[in-house]
Design an enzyme around this catalytic site. Sequence first.
Site, PDB file in Angstrom:
ATOM      1  CG  ASN A 132      -0.410  -0.121   2.505  1.00 37.73           C
ATOM      2  OD1 ASN A 132       0.656  -0.715   2.669  1.00 37.73           O
ATOM      3  ND2 ASN A 132      -1.060   0.440   3.497  1.00 37.73           N
ATOM      4  CD  GLU A 230       3.664   0.139  12.932  1.00 36.58           C
ATOM      5  OE1 GLU A 230       2.439   0.266  13.184  1.00 36.58           O
ATOM      6  OE2 GLU A 230       4.556   0.689  13.585  1.00 36.58           O
ATOM      7  CB  CYS A 264      -2.810   0.746   8.235  1.00 32.58           C
ATOM      8  SG  CYS A 264      -1.293   1.683   8.185  1.00 32.58           S
TER       9      CYS A 264
HETATM   10  P1  NDP Z   1      -0.339  -9.561   3.905  1.00 37.78           P
HETATM   11  O1  NDP Z   1      -0.294  -9.229   5.329  1.00 37.78           O
HETATM   12  O2  NDP Z   1      -0.521 -11.002   3.560  1.00 37.78           O
HETATM   13  O3  NDP Z   1       1.025  -9.077   3.170  1.00 37.78           O
HETATM   14  C1  NDP Z   1       1.948  -8.157   3.714  1.00 37.78           C
HETATM   15  C2  NDP Z   1       3.371  -8.637   3.436  1.00 37.78           C
HETATM   16  O4  NDP Z   1       3.595  -9.873   4.122  1.00 37.78           O
HETATM   17  C3  NDP Z   1       3.666  -8.925   1.965  1.00 37.78           C
HETATM   18  O5  NDP Z   1       5.009  -8.632   1.673  1.00 37.78           O
HETATM   19  C4  NDP Z   1       3.421 -10.429   1.897  1.00 37.78           C
HETATM   20  O6  NDP Z   1       4.027 -11.058   0.787  1.00 37.78           O
HETATM   21  C5  NDP Z   1       4.031 -10.861   3.210  1.00 37.78           C
HETATM   22  N1  NDP Z   1       3.599 -12.179   3.656  1.00 37.78           N
HETATM   23  C6  NDP Z   1       2.465 -12.861   3.333  1.00 37.78           C
HETATM   24  N2  NDP Z   1       2.425 -14.055   3.946  1.00 37.78           N
HETATM   25  C7  NDP Z   1       3.561 -14.153   4.689  1.00 37.78           C
HETATM   26  C8  NDP Z   1       4.099 -15.149   5.540  1.00 37.78           C
HETATM   27  N3  NDP Z   1       3.460 -16.294   5.775  1.00 37.78           N
HETATM   28  N4  NDP Z   1       5.287 -14.919   6.135  1.00 37.78           N
HETATM   29  C9  NDP Z   1       5.947 -13.752   5.944  1.00 37.78           C
HETATM   30  N5  NDP Z   1       5.488 -12.769   5.118  1.00 37.78           N
HETATM   31  C10 NDP Z   1       4.309 -12.957   4.507  1.00 37.78           C
HETATM   32  O7  NDP Z   1      -1.452  -8.659   3.232  1.00 37.78           O
HETATM   33  P2  NDP Z   1      -2.208  -8.808   1.828  1.00 37.78           P
HETATM   34  O8  NDP Z   1      -1.347  -8.251   0.767  1.00 37.78           O
HETATM   35  O9  NDP Z   1      -2.679 -10.222   1.638  1.00 37.78           O
HETATM   36  O10 NDP Z   1      -3.471  -7.827   2.045  1.00 37.78           O
HETATM   37  C11 NDP Z   1      -4.649  -8.310   2.676  1.00 37.78           C
HETATM   38  C12 NDP Z   1      -5.213  -7.266   3.620  1.00 37.78           C
HETATM   39  O11 NDP Z   1      -4.258  -6.923   4.605  1.00 37.78           O
HETATM   40  C13 NDP Z   1      -5.582  -5.929   2.997  1.00 37.78           C
HETATM   41  O12 NDP Z   1      -6.835  -5.941   2.412  1.00 37.78           O
HETATM   42  C14 NDP Z   1      -5.523  -5.017   4.200  1.00 37.78           C
HETATM   43  O13 NDP Z   1      -6.721  -5.111   4.923  1.00 37.78           O
HETATM   44  C15 NDP Z   1      -4.400  -5.586   5.019  1.00 37.78           C
HETATM   45  N6  NDP Z   1      -3.130  -4.855   4.796  1.00 37.78           N
HETATM   46  C16 NDP Z   1      -2.777  -3.916   5.724  1.00 37.78           C
HETATM   47  C17 NDP Z   1      -1.635  -3.176   5.528  1.00 37.78           C
HETATM   48  C18 NDP Z   1      -1.220  -2.133   6.511  1.00 37.78           C
HETATM   49  O14 NDP Z   1      -0.582  -1.156   6.144  1.00 37.78           O
HETATM   50  N7  NDP Z   1      -1.497  -2.303   7.788  1.00 37.78           N
HETATM   51  C19 NDP Z   1      -0.792  -3.335   4.344  1.00 37.78           C
HETATM   52  C20 NDP Z   1      -1.238  -4.377   3.450  1.00 37.78           C
HETATM   53  C21 NDP Z   1      -2.379  -5.088   3.688  1.00 37.78           C
HETATM   54  P3  NDP Z   1       3.134 -11.263  -0.570  1.00 37.78           P
HETATM   55  O15 NDP Z   1       3.075  -9.946  -1.203  1.00 37.78           O
HETATM   56  O16 NDP Z   1       3.890 -12.243  -1.348  1.00 37.78           O
HETATM   57  O17 NDP Z   1       1.786 -11.776  -0.137  1.00 37.78           O
END
Ligand code: NDP
Length: 454
Positions: A132, A230, A264
């Site tokens: 994001n 976060e 967020c």
């Molecule tokens: P995730 O939490 O899955 O992804 C965030 C990061 O974590 C990405 O780099 C992702 O890699 C990585 N990741 C995913 N699975 C693992 C794991 N098992 N171990 C270590 N790292 C991992 O979020 P999503 O992209 O699936 O988004 C889904 C929802 O999460 C959104 O709709 C939103 O609600 C929330 N979100 C909140 C954010 C914030 O700023 N607080 C930011 C992003 C999402 P990869 O890209 O390969 O999945």
Amino acid sequence: MSDALEVLNPATGETVATVPAATRDDVDAAVTRATAAQRTWAAAAPADRARLLRRFAAAVDAHTEELARLEVLEAGHTIGNARWEAANVRDLLDYAAGGVERLTGRQIPVPGGIDVTFLEPLGVIGVIAPWNFPMPIAAWGIAPALAAGNAVILKPAETTPLTALRLAELALEAGLPEHLLQVLPGRGDTAGDALVEHPDVAKIVFTGSTRTGKQVMAKCADRVKPVTLELGGKSPNIVFADADIEAAAAAAPMSFLDNTGQDCCARTRILVQRTVHDRFLDLLAPLVEGVVVGDPADEKTQMGPLISQAQLDRVRSYVTDDLTAVRGIAPDGPGFWYPPTLVTGADPTAPVAVEEVFGPVAVVLPFDDEADAVRLANATEYGLSGSLWTRDVGRALRVSRAVAAGNLSVNSHSSVRYWTPFGGYKQSGLGRELGPDALTAFTETKNVFISTEA
Ligand code: NDP
């Protein structure tokens, strides 16, 4: 490398790049290289480390337009926002560089000798970043971690690896030692998980969903590995009847539509005192309908697309047909478009009112008095940010203290500033980033007692 990541332009759905995905073996090799680089870096004079970080900041500064264009291409951010984000990386590096020579321990009075503390770097830090705000959130970890004498391995989100890769190149061009900052694009359950599980990665900084954050934390717990989280948010925007209602209404649209609501800290629960509810809504609705949605590269655009088809499907699933909604406009055709949307009259316990939608959707809910406002504001598992609008200073302080969230803002919608600490209460996170103590979060405190009696 066994796999490839396809990077799409969210405004068109077209493929703009294909990037190799890191495997577990790639992570192992990167950690070995980072471990060696970190030892040399930590041994360098603080002034030299500070100078190199300032050069890195200058290199980012010289390439802000290029970085911003990349961000528009891979993340669909408006060009104005993307320029701010690139400049924010520069500022984060400069601010952290200023801390290198001020990272001091303490001398503590004790009987029988002298006691001093040292703030020692942790070693290799794994930063797992979301899509994001790919650049700033990566830099929240990178800048203070490097400044405190650590090496960093960054795993960007698989949808947005391009700016991260470019930042690593700029670090090298600026003269940072090879392998000190490595970027490993890859999948979360492969490269991300390998970083979390690796015994020689000393700390994980994770930003993303609460669901994934809990999994990361559980794995870190197994190794007693420090972790900063976060996570999500469902932040309230509380408008009291004594506020400047016009100003509150004017500020509300971009408080949840900025970055297409993929923020967020987005103020997605607009709580309005019942006596001014209808007047506030009359002011707010046309503003939401009038938000300019379109090509993110166009300077006039206020809101771009969502990041992906998956995110579009997720947002759609929350705005069910039974809800009453005010809707703005969004382009038809290819790309991941969703209009600005204001849901009214919803049940305060409905999923759209309590869960993180992460799209351009807010709910408007009425409240009766101050106690009711605080109760509603706290009626969520999250506690990241919040705003309140009032002309009563006492109320501003009372409510700021009563809302269980890490970042409150009075008569404005500020959340993230690199000078001030940022982080969540409850299931919004663990630990704090940014602010004057940012470097300390990447150190261990070592206490040394020297006897004067021997
Ligand atoms: P995730 O939490 O899955 O992804 C965030 C990061 O974590 C990405 O780099 C992702 O890699 C990585 N990741 C995913 N699975 C693992 C794991 N098992 N171990 C270590 N790292 C991992 O979020 P999503 O992209 O699936 O988004 C889904 C929802 O999460 C959104 O709709 C939103 O609600 C929330 N979100 C909140 C954010 C914030 O700023 N607080 C930011 C992003 C999402 P990869 O890209 O390969 O999945």
